[in-house]
Structures are given as C-alpha cells and as structure tokens.
Design a protein around this motif. Structure first.
Motif, PDB file in Angstrom:
ATOM      1  N   VAL A 114     -31.837  48.157   1.878  1.00  0.00           N
ATOM      2  CA  VAL A 114     -31.318  46.958   2.537  1.00  0.00           C
ATOM      3  C   VAL A 114     -31.496  45.751   1.618  1.00  0.00           C
ATOM      4  N   TRP A 115     -32.658  45.660   0.973  1.00  0.00           N
ATOM      5  CA  TRP A 115     -32.911  44.557   0.050  1.00  0.00           C
ATOM      6  C   TRP A 115     -31.909  44.571  -1.094  1.00  0.00           C
ATOM      7  N   ARG A 116     -31.616  45.738  -1.620  1.00  0.00           N
ATOM      8  CA  ARG A 116     -30.671  45.837  -2.729  1.00  0.00           C
ATOM      9  C   ARG A 116     -29.259  45.450  -2.287  1.00  0.00           C
ATOM     10  N   LEU A 117     -28.882  45.864  -1.090  1.00  0.00           N
ATOM     11  CA  LEU A 117     -27.577  45.471  -0.577  1.00  0.00           C
ATOM     12  C   LEU A 117     -27.518  43.957  -0.353  1.00  0.00           C
ATOM     13  N   ARG A 118     -28.604  43.396   0.153  1.00  0.00           N
ATOM     14  CA  ARG A 118     -28.650  41.946   0.360  1.00  0.00           C
ATOM     15  C   ARG A 118     -28.477  41.211  -0.969  1.00  0.00           C
ATOM     16  N   LEU A 119     -29.156  41.699  -1.995  1.00  0.00           N
ATOM     17  CA  LEU A 119     -29.095  41.054  -3.302  1.00  0.00           C
ATOM     18  C   LEU A 119     -27.683  41.137  -3.874  1.00  0.00           C
ATOM     19  N   ARG A 166     -28.197  42.312  15.662  1.00  0.00           N
ATOM     20  CA  ARG A 166     -27.458  41.077  15.920  1.00  0.00           C
ATOM     21  C   ARG A 166     -26.928  40.470  14.623  1.00  0.00           C
ATOM     22  N   GLU A 167     -27.755  40.511  13.595  1.00  0.00           N
ATOM     23  CA  GLU A 167     -27.318  40.010  12.292  1.00  0.00           C
ATOM     24  C   GLU A 167     -26.121  40.822  11.778  1.00  0.00           C
ATOM     25  N   GLY A 168     -26.167  42.136  11.990  1.00  0.00           N
ATOM     26  CA  GLY A 168     -25.071  42.986  11.547  1.00  0.00           C
ATOM     27  C   GLY A 168     -23.774  42.673  12.270  1.00  0.00           C
ATOM     28  N   VAL A 169     -23.842  42.457  13.575  1.00  0.00           N
ATOM     29  CA  VAL A 169     -22.644  42.104  14.344  1.00  0.00           C
ATOM     30  C   VAL A 169     -22.081  40.772  13.855  1.00  0.00           C
ATOM     31  N   GLU A 170     -22.971  39.805  13.615  1.00  0.00           N
ATOM     32  CA  GLU A 170     -22.513  38.505  13.135  1.00  0.00           C
ATOM     33  C   GLU A 170     -21.892  38.624  11.745  1.00  0.00           C
ATOM     34  N   LEU A 171     -22.467  39.472  10.906  1.00  0.00           N
ATOM     35  CA  LEU A 171     -21.902  39.670   9.574  1.00  0.00           C
ATOM     36  C   LEU A 171     -20.526  40.320   9.668  1.00  0.00           C
ATOM     37  N   TYR A 172     -20.362  41.278  10.580  1.00  0.00           N
ATOM     38  CA  TYR A 172     -19.037  41.864  10.788  1.00  0.00           C
ATOM     39  C   TYR A 172     -18.055  40.814  11.303  1.00  0.00           C
ATOM     40  N   ARG A 173     -18.548  39.884  12.114  1.00  0.00           N
ATOM     41  CA  ARG A 173     -17.673  38.818  12.612  1.00  0.00           C
ATOM     42  C   ARG A 173     -17.185  37.944  11.447  1.00  0.00           C
ATOM     43  N   GLN A 174     -18.087  37.632  10.521  1.00  0.00           N
ATOM     44  CA  GLN A 174     -17.695  36.846   9.345  1.00  0.00           C
ATOM     45  C   GLN A 174     -16.686  37.612   8.494  1.00  0.00           C
ATOM     46  N   LEU A 175     -16.920  38.920   8.340  1.00  0.00           N
ATOM     47  CA  LEU A 175     -15.992  39.748   7.565  1.00  0.00           C
ATOM     48  C   LEU A 175     -14.623  39.801   8.242  1.00  0.00           C
ATOM     49  N   ALA A 185     -21.215  47.025   3.469  1.00  0.00           N
ATOM     50  CA  ALA A 185     -22.203  48.091   3.616  1.00  0.00           C
ATOM     51  C   ALA A 185     -23.458  47.567   4.307  1.00  0.00           C
ATOM     52  N   LEU A 186     -23.852  46.336   3.970  1.00  0.00           N
ATOM     53  CA  LEU A 186     -25.018  45.731   4.604  1.00  0.00           C
ATOM     54  C   LEU A 186     -24.805  45.579   6.104  1.00  0.00           C
ATOM     55  N   ALA A 187     -23.617  45.131   6.497  1.00  0.00           N
ATOM     56  CA  ALA A 187     -23.310  45.001   7.922  1.00  0.00           C
ATOM     57  C   ALA A 187     -23.414  46.353   8.621  1.00  0.00           C
ATOM     58  N   ASP A 188     -22.919  47.388   7.959  1.00  0.00           N
ATOM     59  CA  ASP A 188     -22.951  48.737   8.524  1.00  0.00           C
ATOM     60  C   ASP A 188     -24.376  49.220   8.730  1.00  0.00           C
ATOM     61  N   VAL A 189     -25.233  48.947   7.737  1.00  0.00           N
ATOM     62  CA  VAL A 189     -26.634  49.361   7.837  1.00  0.00           C
ATOM     63  C   VAL A 189     -27.353  48.578   8.931  1.00  0.00           C
ATOM     64  N   TRP A 215     -26.794  53.388  -1.259  1.00  0.00           N
ATOM     65  CA  TRP A 215     -27.705  52.493  -0.540  1.00  0.00           C
ATOM     66  C   TRP A 215     -27.357  52.437   0.943  1.00  0.00           C
ATOM     67  N   ARG A 216     -26.050  52.467   1.238  1.00  0.00           N
ATOM     68  CA  ARG A 216     -25.629  52.467   2.642  1.00  0.00           C
ATOM     69  C   ARG A 216     -26.168  53.708   3.357  1.00  0.00           C
ATOM     70  N   MET A 217     -25.991  54.873   2.763  1.00  0.00           N
ATOM     71  CA  MET A 217     -26.454  56.115   3.385  1.00  0.00           C
ATOM     72  C   MET A 217     -27.972  56.135   3.519  1.00  0.00           C
ATOM     73  N   GLN A 218     -28.667  55.685   2.488  1.00  0.00           N
ATOM     74  CA  GLN A 218     -30.129  55.652   2.541  1.00  0.00           C
ATOM     75  C   GLN A 218     -30.617  54.679   3.601  1.00  0.00           C
ATOM     76  N   GLY A 219     -29.952  53.548   3.699  1.00  0.00           N
ATOM     77  CA  GLY A 219     -30.348  52.547   4.682  1.00  0.00           C
ATOM     78  C   GLY A 219     -30.130  53.006   6.113  1.00  0.00           C
ATOM     79  N   THR A 220     -28.984  53.637   6.377  1.00  0.00           N
ATOM     80  CA  THR A 220     -28.707  54.086   7.742  1.00  0.00           C
ATOM     81  C   THR A 220     -29.523  55.325   8.113  1.00  0.00           C
ATOM     82  N   ALA A 221     -29.831  56.169   7.111  1.00  0.00           N
ATOM     83  CA  ALA A 221     -30.556  57.413   7.400  1.00  0.00           C
ATOM     84  C   ALA A 221     -32.059  57.190   7.525  1.00  0.00           C
ATOM     85  N   THR A 222     -32.607  56.331   6.682  1.00  0.00           N
ATOM     86  CA  THR A 222     -34.076  56.169   6.644  1.00  0.00           C
ATOM     87  C   THR A 222     -34.557  54.843   7.197  1.00  0.00           C
TER      88      THR A 222
END
Length: 256
Positions: free
Chosen positions: A60-65, A92-101, A77-81, A47-54
């Motif tokens: 993204v929805w599956r990773l969120r779930l 911005r959401e991804g950066v904030e998620l990495y901050r939480q991690l 993986a969601l943060a990375d995507v 899902w990470r590869m599919q999300g970043t590539a396409t």
C-alpha cells in the motif's frame, strides 16, 4: 554536576533547515529514480494483488508513493486495494479515491464506483442515487455496469421499478457475455414473468451461462435434464454431468 544543554533559537532554525534539505533531497532522489526507472504496470499489478491478498502495509505504501508521483495506474490500484481493506477508514478513502477517478473520467472507474455504491461495503451503506448516476454513464460500454443498472431498475433501488429498462440493460449485459445476466435472462424466458415464455431461448441462454462456468446455471441444467424440462427428454447421465460441473464451478467461482 549535571551539564544542561539547550538549543538557542538560531540553532533550532538551523536544525530545521537541515532537516528540510535532507527531506527535499530524499524526495528529489525518489523522483529522479522514478524518471529513470518508471514503475511498470506489472509491478503495480503485483502490489495490487499483494495488498488485497495480505493487507500488508508495504505494498500500500509503495502504491501511495507511485500515485503521489503521478502514476495513474498506481492510483487506480491503490483505490482497489483500499476498498478491500479491513479498516473502515481505508475503505472510505478507497471509495473517495474512486470518486475522484470517476470525476477524472478514468476508464472503468465510473462503473466500479457505481458497483460499489450499489452493493455497499462493510460499514458503508449503498447509495442507489449516486450509483445510478455512474452506472448510467458507463452502461453503454461496460457490460457489468449494464447488469448493475438492470438490477437497479428491476428491484426499484433508489428509482421506480421499470421492467422494460431492466430487460433492456439485462439483454445488453447478456449479449456482452456477463454470465449472471445470461442466467437471469434465461429465467425471464423460462418463467415468462416479464418476457414471453420461450423454452428455446431459455435453454440457449442457460447453456451459455453454464458454459461460462456459472454454478447455478449448470445446476439448473441438471435439474432440467432430470425432470425433462425446457423441451428436453429426461437424461440421467446429463443430469449427473451438470451436477459435477456445478460442483467444479463452485471451486472457482468469483463474484464481483
């Protein structure tokens, strides 16, 4: 005559109650499914590869779930995507998620956040002060963080320039196998700007970076063979061999 229908308050309340029950049942079913058949790391990586590539919505929805149900790998993986998204609000959401991690001491998250804040993203300006905080906490055990911290001190990004600290972290990253650090350290020895001039060490580090398929390292070796530099005799065959290697490397180059 047109018939008109209207729901009484009691009927509305009953309808809402039914909807809540259905939603709760759906979530319970998903949760039960997750417990029975947990999502594998292989699936999350897919899902990470599919999300970043396409940049498609469904991975993204599956990773969120999966992340919502407590899957730590899915959260990372969601943060990375998200940080690779074309949408600014998702970056911005991804950066904030990495901050939480990072605050949660997730391995690698601090180094990644420090790298993102050092480089910046489209629409997100670098934050050198926060970047240095996370990189400093990661550099001892993360080679890329050590290289990034060296970059901060070498260029004076958000801190006074400090060649001594820059070299310290650069050497650590080079010893740990970061090709860009090896190439840069070779240049430090080659040109003697911070370290004493030493062609032997320059050639050693340049060769290691070239062996790691760094294009500029192979090109630098090619030029050294052509001109007879770094204590080597001129060698036309070696020159062309490294030129070809640099062209090959460019096809596979990937920069963090």
């Amino acid at each position: 005559m047109t018939a008109r229908f209207s729901l009484q308050p009691a009927a509305v309340a009953a309808t809402i109650a039914v909807a809540v029950v259905i939603a709760a049942g759906t979530l319970a079913t998903v949760a039960a499914t997750r417990v029975a058949t947990p999502v594998s790391n292989v699936q999350i990586d897919a899902w990470r590869m599919q999300g970043t590539a396409t940049h498609a919505a469904w991975p993204v929805w599956r990773l969120r779930l999966a992340a919502a149900f407590g899957n730590a790998a899915a959260r990372e993986a969601l943060a990375d995507v998200l940080v690779s998204s074309a949408q600014l609000h998702e970056r911005r959401e991804g950066v904030e998620l990495y901050r939480q991690l990072a605050l949660g001491s997730v391995p690698g998250a601090r180094a990644t956040l420090g790298h993102l804040l050092l480089r910046g993203l489209p629409g997100i300006t670098p934050d050198y002060v926060e970047s240095r905080r996370w990189l400093s906490e990661s550099a001892l055990h993360d080679p890329q963080a050590a290289y990034d911290l060296s970059t901060l001190y070498r260029n004076g990004y958000g801190v006074a320039r400090d060649p001594r600290l820059a070299i310290r972290w650069l050497e650590q990253a080079a010893q740990a196998g970061v090709p860009l650090a090896q190439f840069q350290l070779a240049n430090e020895y080659r040109f003697g700007t911070t370290l004493p001039h030493d062609d032997v060490l320059a050639l050693q580090w340049l060769t290691r970076a070239a062996s790691a398929e760094l294009p500029e390292a192979n090109l630098a070796l090619a030029i050294a063979y052509r001109n007879g530099e770094l204590g080597m005799a001129r060698d036309e065959d070696a020159y062309w061999a490294h030129v070809k290697e640099s062209e090959h490397d460019l096809k596979h180059v990937s920069r963090p």
